[in-house]
Design a protein around this motif. Structure first.
Motif, PDB file in Angstrom:
ATOM      1  N   UNK A 176       0.831  -1.193   0.000  1.00  0.00           N
ATOM      2  CA  UNK A 176       0.000   0.000   0.000  1.00  0.00           C
ATOM      3  C   UNK A 176       0.867   1.245   0.000  1.00  0.00           C
ATOM      4  N   UNK A 177       0.773   2.023  -1.054  1.00  0.00           N
ATOM      5  CA  UNK A 177       1.398   3.343  -1.108  1.00  0.00           C
ATOM      6  C   UNK A 177       0.391   4.310  -0.510  1.00  0.00           C
ATOM      7  N   UNK A 178       0.742   4.950   0.589  1.00  0.00           N
ATOM      8  CA  UNK A 178      -0.239   5.769   1.309  1.00  0.00           C
ATOM      9  C   UNK A 178      -0.215   7.229   0.903  1.00  0.00           C
ATOM     10  N   UNK A 179       0.865   7.655   0.225  1.00  0.00           N
ATOM     11  CA  UNK A 179       0.960   9.059  -0.163  1.00  0.00           C
ATOM     12  C   UNK A 179       1.931   9.214  -1.317  1.00  0.00           C
TER      13      UNK A 179
ATOM     14  N   UNK B   3       7.116   8.527  -2.720  1.00  0.00           N
ATOM     15  CA  UNK B   3       6.009   7.654  -2.351  1.00  0.00           C
ATOM     16  C   UNK B   3       6.229   7.175  -0.923  1.00  0.00           C
ATOM     17  N   UNK B   4       5.248   7.404  -0.073  1.00  0.00           N
ATOM     18  CA  UNK B   4       5.285   6.892   1.293  1.00  0.00           C
ATOM     19  C   UNK B   4       4.596   5.535   1.294  1.00  0.00           C
ATOM     20  N   UNK B   5       5.333   4.503   1.694  1.00  0.00           N
ATOM     21  CA  UNK B   5       4.857   3.131   1.595  1.00  0.00           C
ATOM     22  C   UNK B   5       4.632   2.535   2.982  1.00  0.00           C
TER      23      UNK B   5
ATOM     24  N   UNK C  61       1.975  -2.040   8.245  1.00  0.00           N
ATOM     25  CA  UNK C  61       1.176  -1.463   9.313  1.00  0.00           C
ATOM     26  C   UNK C  61       1.962  -0.855  10.444  1.00  0.00           C
ATOM     27  N   UNK C  62       3.293  -0.816  10.335  1.00  0.00           N
ATOM     28  CA  UNK C  62       4.123  -0.271  11.411  1.00  0.00           C
ATOM     29  C   UNK C  62       4.935   0.906  10.891  1.00  0.00           C
ATOM     30  N   UNK C  63       4.254   1.995  10.574  1.00  0.00           N
ATOM     31  CA  UNK C  63       4.939   3.160  10.042  1.00  0.00           C
ATOM     32  C   UNK C  63       5.069   3.104   8.528  1.00  0.00           C
ATOM     33  N   UNK C  64       5.752   4.089   7.981  1.00  0.00           N
ATOM     34  CA  UNK C  64       5.935   4.170   6.540  1.00  0.00           C
ATOM     35  C   UNK C  64       7.396   4.423   6.207  1.00  0.00           C
ATOM     36  N   UNK C  65       7.734   4.194   4.935  1.00  0.00           N
ATOM     37  CA  UNK C  65       9.061   4.498   4.411  1.00  0.00           C
ATOM     38  C   UNK C  65       8.879   5.349   3.162  1.00  0.00           C
ATOM     39  N   UNK C  66       9.752   6.313   2.962  1.00  0.00           N
ATOM     40  CA  UNK C  66       9.653   7.228   1.828  1.00  0.00           C
ATOM     41  C   UNK C  66      10.686   6.880   0.766  1.00  0.00           C
ATOM     42  N   UNK C  67      10.209   6.619  -0.448  1.00  0.00           N
ATOM     43  CA  UNK C  67      11.068   6.273  -1.575  1.00  0.00           C
ATOM     44  C   UNK C  67      11.046   7.402  -2.600  1.00  0.00           C
TER      45      UNK C  67
ATOM     46  N   UNK D  11      20.486   0.531   4.603  1.00  0.00           N
ATOM     47  CA  UNK D  11      20.631   0.858   6.021  1.00  0.00           C
ATOM     48  C   UNK D  11      19.380   1.605   6.491  1.00  0.00           C
ATOM     49  N   UNK D  12      18.890   2.499   5.636  1.00  0.00           N
ATOM     50  CA  UNK D  12      17.658   3.221   5.961  1.00  0.00           C
ATOM     51  C   UNK D  12      16.474   2.262   5.982  1.00  0.00           C
ATOM     52  N   UNK D  13      16.470   1.306   5.081  1.00  0.00           N
ATOM     53  CA  UNK D  13      15.391   0.321   5.055  1.00  0.00           C
ATOM     54  C   UNK D  13      15.319  -0.446   6.369  1.00  0.00           C
ATOM     55  N   UNK D  14      16.473  -0.726   6.952  1.00  0.00           N
ATOM     56  CA  UNK D  14      16.518  -1.407   8.243  1.00  0.00           C
ATOM     57  C   UNK D  14      15.797  -0.603   9.327  1.00  0.00           C
ATOM     58  N   UNK D  15      15.907   0.724   9.250  1.00  0.00           N
ATOM     59  CA  UNK D  15      15.365   1.578  10.299  1.00  0.00           C
ATOM     60  C   UNK D  15      13.986   2.130   9.956  1.00  0.00           C
ATOM     61  N   UNK D  16      13.660   2.183   8.672  1.00  0.00           N
ATOM     62  CA  UNK D  16      12.456   2.867   8.242  1.00  0.00           C
ATOM     63  C   UNK D  16      12.762   4.330   8.002  1.00  0.00           C
ATOM     64  N   UNK D  17      11.754   5.078   7.571  1.00  0.00           N
ATOM     65  CA  UNK D  17      11.947   6.498   7.311  1.00  0.00           C
ATOM     66  C   UNK D  17      12.314   6.759   5.870  1.00  0.00           C
ATOM     67  N   UNK D  18      13.180   7.737   5.632  1.00  0.00           N
ATOM     68  CA  UNK D  18      13.527   8.148   4.278  1.00  0.00           C
ATOM     69  C   UNK D  18      14.605   7.246   3.690  1.00  0.00           C
ATOM     70  N   UNK D  19      14.372   6.782   2.467  1.00  0.00           N
ATOM     71  CA  UNK D  19      15.296   5.850   1.819  1.00  0.00           C
ATOM     72  C   UNK D  19      16.480   6.533   1.143  1.00  0.00           C
ATOM     73  N   UNK D  20      16.538   7.841   1.148  1.00  0.00           N
ATOM     74  CA  UNK D  20      17.671   8.557   0.575  1.00  0.00           C
ATOM     75  C   UNK D  20      17.393   9.099  -0.812  1.00  0.00           C
TER      76      UNK D  20
END
Length: 262
Positions: free
Chosen positions: A185-188, A206-208, A212-218, A238-247
């Motif tokens: 699910x892309x939420x934004x 895209x915020x993915x 169900x546990x937060x989103x990641x930005x690609x 490394x960012x994928x491991x933590x979540x958040x912005x993928x760079x």
């Protein structure tokens, strides 16, 4: 929460992955909320259409225009042919207007053409490393960018750019994505400032949903030069491991690839 070793193994496999679906399918624990996407406009100074008489390059010709090893300092080039999807039918969304966005993130043509080629480019840290990374997370601190080239007859390239631009607006509230039986699910979706290279360029985030546990930005970018499009989609593991912005997509990579286009 920090991801477990199982998720890290999935991230290793995802280095050869093709889309948001395969990346998020590896998640087995939560991630932090994503960094808000930038919302600045994303077009270069020139928005002129492609040459109406332009002929599409063949896939073989596009293969020769992809960056090769040694052509971009500080980057390692690998073939993406064995890991990226072979057809648009393998990447589906629940909103037709969002299809060009999903295709662009999978290094597939965002417009109506079958002439395409792709590879993956990563930071070449091995040549400058002075010590062995202390942990797996440090070893994964590398940006991997999927690069796709596609070529179009007539004004097809300009029409493809418009389809991506329209998709960014139409899909602002998100969409469902399916690839290789993995659902995401892309939420934004939001526009962001593009590189300004080529004849026309646009970029989006895209915020993915991360299970169900937060989103990641690609981050993705599409650049048109004549009747050829280049798509870029970057993941930092490394960012994928933590979540958040993928760079961000490396600017030097975009510049080097677009410089090779006819």
């Amino acid at each position: 929460m920090k991801r477990t070793s199982g998720a890290r193994l999935c991230a290793t496999a995802a280095i050869g992955a093709l889309s948001l679906s395969l990346l998020t399918g590896c998640s087995d624990e939560g991630s932090k909320d994503s960094v808000d996407a930038k919302t600045s406009a994303s077009a270069s100074a020139s928005t002129s259409s492609s040459d109406p008489a332009a002929k599409a390059l063949t896939s073989a010709e596009l293969e020769k225009l992809l960056l090769a090893q040694g052509e971009a300092k500080g980057f390692k080039v690998d073939s993406g042919d064995d890991t990226l999807p072979k057809s648009k039918t393998q990447v589906k969304t629940d909103k037709p207007a969002c299809d060009p966005l999903a295709w662009a993130t999978a290094a597939l043509p965002p417009g109506d053409t079958t002439a395409n080629a792709s590879n993956s480019v990563s930071e070449d840290k091995a040549s400058t490393a002075t010590a062995v990374p202390e942990d797996l997370e440090a070893a994964f601190d590398i940006d991997l960018t999927f690069v796709g080239l596609s070529s179009y007859e007539g004004d097809g390239a300009a029409q493809a750019m418009k389809a991506v631009s329209d998709g960014i607006t139409a899909c602002a509230a998100g969409y469902g994505l399916s690839a290789d039986s993995e659902n995401t699910k892309v939420v934004k979706v939001a526009a962001e400032k593009a590189s300004g290279t080529g004849d026309e360029s646009l970029a989006f985030t895209e915020d993915v949903d991360m299970d169900g546990a937060g989103t990641a930005t690609f981050h993705s970018e599409v650049v048109r030069k004549g009747n050829t499009l280049a798509t870029f989609y970057t993941v930092n593991f490394a960012a994928f491991e933590k979540g958040g912005d993928m760079g961000d997509i490396p600017a030097a990579l975009i510049t080097a690839q677009v410089a090779k286009l006819k």
